[in-house]
Design a protein around this motif. Sequence first.
Motif, PDB file in Angstrom:
ATOM      1  N   SER A  43      63.241  45.176  35.232  1.00  0.00           N
ATOM      2  CA  SER A  43      63.792  46.464  34.806  1.00  0.00           C
ATOM      3  C   SER A  43      63.725  47.506  35.913  1.00  0.00           C
ATOM      4  O   SER A  43      64.359  48.549  35.828  1.00  0.00           O
ATOM      5  CB  SER A  43      63.035  46.993  33.579  1.00  0.00           C
ATOM      6  N   SER A  44      62.969  47.215  36.945  1.00  0.00           N
ATOM      7  CA  SER A  44      62.917  48.137  38.077  1.00  0.00           C
ATOM      8  C   SER A  44      64.172  48.054  38.927  1.00  0.00           C
ATOM      9  O   SER A  44      64.388  48.878  39.808  1.00  0.00           O
ATOM     10  CB  SER A  44      61.695  47.840  38.952  1.00  0.00           C
ATOM     11  N   MET A 102      56.994  59.782  36.112  1.00  0.00           N
ATOM     12  CA  MET A 102      56.170  59.863  34.907  1.00  0.00           C
ATOM     13  C   MET A 102      56.775  60.818  33.882  1.00  0.00           C
ATOM     14  O   MET A 102      56.777  60.532  32.682  1.00  0.00           O
ATOM     15  CB  MET A 102      54.754  60.291  35.284  1.00  0.00           C
ATOM     16  N   ARG A 103      57.320  61.945  34.344  1.00  0.00           N
ATOM     17  CA  ARG A 103      57.964  62.877  33.410  1.00  0.00           C
ATOM     18  C   ARG A 103      59.199  62.252  32.780  1.00  0.00           C
ATOM     19  O   ARG A 103      59.444  62.415  31.576  1.00  0.00           O
ATOM     20  CB  ARG A 103      58.335  64.170  34.142  1.00  0.00           C
ATOM     21  N   ARG A 161      55.688  47.801  40.311  1.00  0.00           N
ATOM     22  CA  ARG A 161      54.386  48.098  39.715  1.00  0.00           C
ATOM     23  C   ARG A 161      54.492  49.150  38.619  1.00  0.00           C
ATOM     24  O   ARG A 161      53.815  49.051  37.591  1.00  0.00           O
ATOM     25  CB  ARG A 161      53.417  48.569  40.810  1.00  0.00           C
ATOM     26  N   PHE A 162      55.339  50.147  38.817  1.00  0.00           N
ATOM     27  CA  PHE A 162      55.433  51.232  37.839  1.00  0.00           C
ATOM     28  C   PHE A 162      56.224  50.822  36.598  1.00  0.00           C
ATOM     29  O   PHE A 162      55.763  50.981  35.466  1.00  0.00           O
ATOM     30  CB  PHE A 162      56.080  52.457  38.485  1.00  0.00           C
ATOM     31  N   ALA A 218      51.623  50.018  36.216  1.00  0.00           N
ATOM     32  CA  ALA A 218      50.539  50.439  37.103  1.00  0.00           C
ATOM     33  C   ALA A 218      50.996  51.644  37.932  1.00  0.00           C
ATOM     34  O   ALA A 218      52.189  51.870  38.142  1.00  0.00           O
ATOM     35  CB  ALA A 218      50.135  49.298  38.027  1.00  0.00           C
ATOM     36  N   ARG A 219      50.035  52.409  38.400  1.00  0.00           N
ATOM     37  CA  ARG A 219      50.330  53.581  39.240  1.00  0.00           C
ATOM     38  C   ARG A 219      50.444  53.135  40.693  1.00  0.00           C
ATOM     39  O   ARG A 219      49.455  52.707  41.294  1.00  0.00           O
ATOM     40  CB  ARG A 219      49.226  54.616  39.091  1.00  0.00           C
ATOM     41  N   PRO A 220      51.612  53.236  41.312  1.00  0.00           N
ATOM     42  CA  PRO A 220      51.807  52.733  42.685  1.00  0.00           C
ATOM     43  C   PRO A 220      51.393  53.761  43.737  1.00  0.00           C
ATOM     44  O   PRO A 220      52.198  54.176  44.582  1.00  0.00           O
ATOM     45  CB  PRO A 220      53.304  52.445  42.737  1.00  0.00           C
TER      46      PRO A 220
END
Length: 410
Positions: A5-6, A51-52, A30-31, A36-38
Amino acid sequence: MPTTSSGHPNMPRQLFFQTPEQRTALARQRFFDEGARPSGLVGEAVLQSWMRCRLSHRDPVEPVSFEQVSRSRAHASLNRNRQLLQAGNVELHQLEAALRGTDCRVLLTDAQGVIIHATELPSAAQQPLLKTASRVGVNIAEHQIGTTAPGIVVRTGEACTVAGGEHYFQCLQTIHCAAAPIRDIHGQLAGVLDVSVEAGRFHFDPTSVVGMYAATIENRLLQLQSTQHLVLQFQTSPSLLDTPLEALAGIDADGRVLWLNGVAQRLTGCSVQGRPEVHEVFGLTLEGLLALHRQKPAQTLRLPNGLAVWIKGNLNASDGTDFNHAVALSAPAAPLAAEPVDKSVPNEAPARLVDHSQRLIETTLADCDGNIAKAARALGVSRGMLYRRLQKTRQSETVGAETSRSAPPA
């Protein structure tokens, strides 16, 4: 290899990546796929924007439409931002001329992300997204089209660059953009200047280019918004005056520092919180600073923090009177060092800009032997405007005299 999906195929685990594109692809994997936080793979501003966008339940694979706001809202935005457009009129065309040999496009938005100026695009098939987006009235804020440089600047007020895969939506990953904020005299975001390119990349440093032009537009806007203010220009080298690197300060009628641009804040080490008095920031009284605009060449001044700067002043009235072209008053040149402020002197009326302006008109008239036409030329205004100003002054004096006569005895 399966696609995630990235928007990128599953990537093998590697310790090092040679290109920014590889780091961005790993960050998206990763996100978006692993949750996960890259950290360290993309800038914090981009990550916060991702994130928003995710919190708003936007799917990164969904299409994006560049929709214009209503005609009435677009018209209202243009009206509200007339000063910003006036401030950027010359610089926008100069920037477009500088970029003419590239595929880059210039956008100027208001503080809400609505485009109020856009480079006209040729009918180029390789730029379908920018061709659609580069229209006055299109809203390119983050909540509309996700992570972009202008969208982040609208949201955070900080300069930003977003390259390719750093865009939240997959369909925008052919675009690279760099944007910088433009602030007003209240320190609030007034607009965003953006440079974008599609189906290619920047072959120069876009951050420095857009930052320089945004600073120039901001400086012009600050001066346009500063009628009835004394505007100070200063820098450690006189060659930097009248450039994007000059420091600017606005002094109000009460002798307080109303605004400082970013360069001025860094040179003085001061902020405008609490509206400090001029002697706290410049070590001079208002009368001492007013003398600066009567001296054509820049003067040297040592600030309270010990830094020596070259400084000059400009004073314009709201009715268009340009006191910088007026006949000079007999006044001493600006001191080389900060003058002490004697607070022990009682009942001393502070200097005011309005009093200074009136004295300058009276002195110019006296130097011109009462010749209105000659005085108007010296002041850089029309005779009619000078007549109206004198008439307004006489009316005020008449009202004041009548009020004094009618007042009951103490």
